[in-house]
Design a protein around this motif. Structure first.
Motif, PDB file in Angstrom:
ATOM      1  N   PHE A   1       0.847  -1.179   0.000  1.00  0.00           N
ATOM      2  CA  PHE A   1       0.000   0.000   0.000  1.00  0.00           C
ATOM      3  C   PHE A   1       0.885   1.232   0.000  1.00  0.00           C
ATOM      4  CE2 PHE A   1      -2.369   3.370   2.183  1.00  0.00           C
ATOM      5  CZ  PHE A   1      -3.579   3.351   1.488  1.00  0.00           C
ATOM      6  N   GLY A   2       0.788   2.030  -1.052  1.00  0.00           N
ATOM      7  CA  GLY A   2       1.576   3.251  -1.137  1.00  0.00           C
ATOM      8  C   GLY A   2       0.745   4.465  -0.783  1.00  0.00           C
ATOM      9  N   PHE A   3       1.275   5.308   0.072  1.00  0.00           N
ATOM     10  CA  PHE A   3       0.571   6.523   0.498  1.00  0.00           C
ATOM     11  C   PHE A   3       1.455   7.726   0.217  1.00  0.00           C
ATOM     12  CE2 PHE A   3      -0.200   9.410   4.317  1.00  0.00           C
ATOM     13  CZ  PHE A   3      -1.242  10.104   3.703  1.00  0.00           C
ATOM     14  N   VAL A   4       0.932   8.669  -0.563  1.00  0.00           N
ATOM     15  CA  VAL A   4       1.667   9.898  -0.845  1.00  0.00           C
ATOM     16  C   VAL A   4       1.457  10.838   0.324  1.00  0.00           C
ATOM     17  CG1 VAL A   4       1.999  11.827  -2.411  1.00  0.00           C
ATOM     18  CG2 VAL A   4       1.405   9.569  -3.327  1.00  0.00           C
ATOM     19  N   SER A   5       2.435  10.878   1.210  1.00  0.00           N
ATOM     20  CA  SER A   5       2.402  11.713   2.399  1.00  0.00           C
ATOM     21  C   SER A   5       3.077  13.035   2.058  1.00  0.00           C
ATOM     22  CB  SER A   5       3.100  10.990   3.557  1.00  0.00           C
ATOM     23  OG  SER A   5       2.985  11.703   4.758  1.00  0.00           O
ATOM     24  N   ALA A   6       3.955  13.534   2.895  1.00  0.00           N
ATOM     25  CA  ALA A   6       4.607  14.812   2.627  1.00  0.00           C
ATOM     26  C   ALA A   6       5.856  14.954   3.467  1.00  0.00           C
ATOM     27  CB  ALA A   6       3.655  15.966   2.926  1.00  0.00           C
ATOM     28  N   ALA A   7       6.808  15.727   2.942  1.00  0.00           N
ATOM     29  CA  ALA A   7       7.988  16.084   3.724  1.00  0.00           C
ATOM     30  C   ALA A   7       7.554  17.065   4.800  1.00  0.00           C
ATOM     31  CB  ALA A   7       9.046  16.703   2.814  1.00  0.00           C
ATOM     32  N   GLY A   8       8.459  17.372   5.723  1.00  0.00           N
ATOM     33  CA  GLY A   8       8.156  18.307   6.795  1.00  0.00           C
ATOM     34  C   GLY A   8       7.488  19.562   6.263  1.00  0.00           C
ATOM     35  N   GLY A   9       6.432  20.029   6.944  1.00  0.00           N
ATOM     36  CA  GLY A   9       5.603  21.109   6.426  1.00  0.00           C
ATOM     37  C   GLY A   9       6.309  22.436   6.294  1.00  0.00           C
ATOM     38  N   ALA A  10       5.965  23.136   5.237  1.00  0.00           N
ATOM     39  CA  ALA A  10       6.458  24.501   5.056  1.00  0.00           C
ATOM     40  C   ALA A  10       5.714  25.428   6.015  1.00  0.00           C
ATOM     41  CB  ALA A  10       6.236  24.948   3.612  1.00  0.00           C
ATOM     42  N   PRO A  11       6.315  26.562   6.402  1.00  0.00           N
ATOM     43  CA  PRO A  11       5.690  27.440   7.387  1.00  0.00           C
ATOM     44  C   PRO A  11       4.379  28.042   6.933  1.00  0.00           C
ATOM     45  CG  PRO A  11       7.618  28.476   6.388  1.00  0.00           C
ATOM     46  CD  PRO A  11       7.646  27.039   5.993  1.00  0.00           C
ATOM     47  N   VAL A  12       4.112  28.102   5.616  1.00  0.00           N
ATOM     48  CA  VAL A  12       2.877  28.715   5.139  1.00  0.00           C
ATOM     49  C   VAL A  12       1.673  27.806   5.366  1.00  0.00           C
ATOM     50  CG1 VAL A  12       2.971  27.791   2.776  1.00  0.00           C
ATOM     51  CG2 VAL A  12       1.870  30.005   3.206  1.00  0.00           C
ATOM     52  N   LEU A  13       1.906  26.516   5.634  1.00  0.00           N
ATOM     53  CA  LEU A  13       0.803  25.582   5.812  1.00  0.00           C
ATOM     54  C   LEU A  13       0.538  25.321   7.293  1.00  0.00           C
ATOM     55  CD1 LEU A  13       1.586  22.971   3.013  1.00  0.00           C
ATOM     56  CD2 LEU A  13      -0.260  24.653   3.043  1.00  0.00           C
TER      57      LEU A  13
ATOM     58  N   PHE B   1       8.157  19.813  -2.231  1.00  0.00           N
ATOM     59  CA  PHE B   1       7.371  20.512  -3.254  1.00  0.00           C
ATOM     60  C   PHE B   1       7.694  19.905  -4.614  1.00  0.00           C
ATOM     61  CE2 PHE B   1       6.751  23.809  -6.444  1.00  0.00           C
ATOM     62  CZ  PHE B   1       5.453  24.218  -6.141  1.00  0.00           C
ATOM     63  N   MET B   2       6.658  19.636  -5.415  1.00  0.00           N
ATOM     64  CA  MET B   2       6.841  19.027  -6.739  1.00  0.00           C
ATOM     65  C   MET B   2       6.483  20.026  -7.834  1.00  0.00           C
ATOM     66  SD  MET B   2       5.294  15.204  -6.081  1.00  0.00           S
ATOM     67  CE  MET B   2       3.872  15.815  -5.142  1.00  0.00           C
ATOM     68  N   TYR B   3       7.188  19.945  -8.941  1.00  0.00           N
ATOM     69  CA  TYR B   3       6.974  20.891 -10.024  1.00  0.00           C
ATOM     70  C   TYR B   3       6.987  20.188 -11.376  1.00  0.00           C
ATOM     71  CZ  TYR B   3      12.008  20.476 -10.919  1.00  0.00           C
ATOM     72  OH  TYR B   3      13.255  19.984 -11.204  1.00  0.00           O
ATOM     73  N   ASP B   4       6.481  20.876 -12.375  1.00  0.00           N
ATOM     74  CA  ASP B   4       6.533  20.402 -13.756  1.00  0.00           C
ATOM     75  C   ASP B   4       6.223  21.593 -14.659  1.00  0.00           C
ATOM     76  OD1 ASP B   4       6.499  17.751 -15.510  1.00  0.00           O
ATOM     77  OD2 ASP B   4       4.968  19.097 -16.320  1.00  0.00           O
TER      78      ASP B   4
ATOM     79  N   ALA C   1      10.158  24.007   2.787  1.00  0.00           N
ATOM     80  CA  ALA C   1      10.754  25.072   1.988  1.00  0.00           C
ATOM     81  C   ALA C   1      12.271  25.026   2.068  1.00  0.00           C
ATOM     82  CB  ALA C   1      10.242  26.433   2.454  1.00  0.00           C
ATOM     83  N   GLY C   2      12.818  24.280   3.029  1.00  0.00           N
ATOM     84  CA  GLY C   2      14.265  24.130   3.139  1.00  0.00           C
ATOM     85  C   GLY C   2      14.759  22.874   2.458  1.00  0.00           C
ATOM     86  N   THR C   3      13.874  22.160   1.769  1.00  0.00           N
ATOM     87  CA  THR C   3      14.226  20.939   1.051  1.00  0.00           C
ATOM     88  C   THR C   3      14.060  21.194  -0.432  1.00  0.00           C
ATOM     89  OG1 THR C   3      13.379  19.604   2.880  1.00  0.00           O
ATOM     90  CG2 THR C   3      13.699  18.490   0.772  1.00  0.00           C
ATOM     91  N   LYS C   4      15.057  20.823  -1.219  1.00  0.00           N
ATOM     92  CA  LYS C   4      14.967  21.125  -2.645  1.00  0.00           C
ATOM     93  C   LYS C   4      13.781  20.405  -3.276  1.00  0.00           C
ATOM     94  CE  LYS C   4      17.947  17.554  -4.696  1.00  0.00           C
ATOM     95  NZ  LYS C   4      19.109  17.332  -5.574  1.00  0.00           N
ATOM     96  N   PRO C   5      13.092  21.058  -4.205  1.00  0.00           N
ATOM     97  CA  PRO C   5      11.931  20.459  -4.838  1.00  0.00           C
ATOM     98  C   PRO C   5      12.341  19.342  -5.791  1.00  0.00           C
ATOM     99  CG  PRO C   5      12.462  22.528  -5.903  1.00  0.00           C
ATOM    100  CD  PRO C   5      13.373  22.411  -4.709  1.00  0.00           C
ATOM    101  N   LEU C   6      11.396  18.492  -6.131  1.00  0.00           N
ATOM    102  CA  LEU C   6      11.638  17.414  -7.077  1.00  0.00           C
ATOM    103  C   LEU C   6      10.637  17.494  -8.213  1.00  0.00           C
ATOM    104  CD1 LEU C   6      12.253  14.294  -4.772  1.00  0.00           C
ATOM    105  CD2 LEU C   6      13.966  15.708  -5.940  1.00  0.00           C
ATOM    106  N   LYS C   7      11.060  17.073  -9.369  1.00  0.00           N
ATOM    107  CA  LYS C   7      10.145  17.026 -10.497  1.00  0.00           C
ATOM    108  C   LYS C   7       9.107  15.945 -10.255  1.00  0.00           C
ATOM    109  CE  LYS C   7      10.064  17.102 -15.537  1.00  0.00           C
ATOM    110  NZ  LYS C   7      10.856  17.013 -16.784  1.00  0.00           N
ATOM    111  N   ALA C   8       7.871  16.227 -10.600  1.00  0.00           N
ATOM    112  CA  ALA C   8       6.781  15.283 -10.347  1.00  0.00           C
ATOM    113  C   ALA C   8       7.032  13.932 -11.017  1.00  0.00           C
ATOM    114  CB  ALA C   8       5.455  15.876 -10.823  1.00  0.00           C
TER     115      ALA C   8
END
Length: 294
Positions: free
Chosen positions: A169-181, A212-215, A249-256
């Protein structure tokens, strides 16, 4: 010759979910996506409104995560199930990204301390609900809370997957939260991870914690990725002195696409279990890329 693997991706028509489907198709897996709208609106997740060639190899099914009878049959004989649903803001976040809703309105809803109070403790529901009983679904966008979407829907899906004997079972969780959230965004993700690991030990739980993911197909993510990258570089140069404050926000983003490749690679590797942090996501994505070069 090994049997074809079956994967069911909930939220498979979304930004990351669609890319997980693409990565699974590339491995010749049998791929099913489950979402409320079925087929993706391609212009919102890719650079073109035209369906990509790989999409014709995916079964795009409709189903509400809070109504199990609509989708439990799809889990039969599945090897892997992925939960790629969630909300970034307790609002119409797609509306925010497209400009239909104000980001300030979304943030106001997210930081409302009264949100989530109606949601029953999922630790109790896991044991109490009987097969085929539908969860209480949200009846309006205002009820789409972190507790329901990030936590409760994950536990509900994991329960049904375990009942069907799904291997992983794969769950898309999240890295440590950014301060804006708000803190509840991350805490509900972590609650889901903990419950799935504890309540369903017979099923290999893999909890992906992407940054954070980008494309390029979603232009708004490119500028945000640049800002997050700057924060990551600063954090590295200062020895992580502001890591606790910067959070994701202190972790480099990754491409989706890289995250999607890492998800599929991890599910295929029986040694991968539990939280998968950013460095491991990068390693898994690199491993998947090398396999395509062979």
């Amino acid at each position: 010759m090994s049997a074809t693997k079956r994967i069911v991706v909930f939220g498979g028509n979304g930004f990351l979910g669609s890319r997980i489907c693409r990565a699974a198709v590339a491995r010749n897996w049998d791929v099913t996506s489950v979402s409320r709208s079925g087929t993706p609106h391609w212009s919102s997740i890719t650079s073109s409104p035209t369906p990509p060639s790989w999409s014709h190899k995916v079964t795009w099914s409709r189903g509400d995560i809070f109504h199990p009878p609509q989708w439990t049959a799809l889990l039969h004989k599945a090897d892997y199930v992925v939960h790629s649903l969630g909300i970034l803001l307790e609002a119409d976040y797609k509306g925010v990204l497209s400009g239909r809703q104000s980001p300030l309105s979304g943030l106001a809803k997210a930081f409302n301390p009264a949100k989530g109070a109606h949601s029953r403790n999922p630790l109790e529901r896991v044991r109490d609900e009987e097969p085929g009983i539908e969860a209480a679904p949200p009846t309006s966008p205002a009820q789409l809370t972190y507790e329901m979407m990030n936590r409760d829907s994950t536990i509900l899906l994991a329960k049904e997957a375990a009942r069907e004997g799904v291997k992983a079972f794969g769950f898309v969780s999240a890295a440590g939260g950014a301060p804006v959230l708000p803190g509840r965004y991350l805490s509900t993700k972590r609650e889901a991870e903990a419950v799935v690991a504890r309540e369903f030990p017979e099923m290999r739980g893999v909890f992906f914690r992407p940054p954070f993911m980008y494309d390029r197909s979603r232009t708004v993510t490119m500028g945000m990725a640049a800002m997050v990258t700057a924060g990551s570089v600063f954090n590295g140069l200062t020895g992580g002195v502001l890591g606790g404050f910067l959070g994701a926000a202190g972790t480099k983003p990754l491409k989706a696409d890289a995250v999607a490749d890492a998800v599929v690679e991890a599910l295929a590797d029986e040694s991968v279990k539990g939280p998968v942090e950013v460095p491991q996501l990068e390693e898994l994505a690199s491993r998947a890329w090398r396999k395509t070069m062979l």
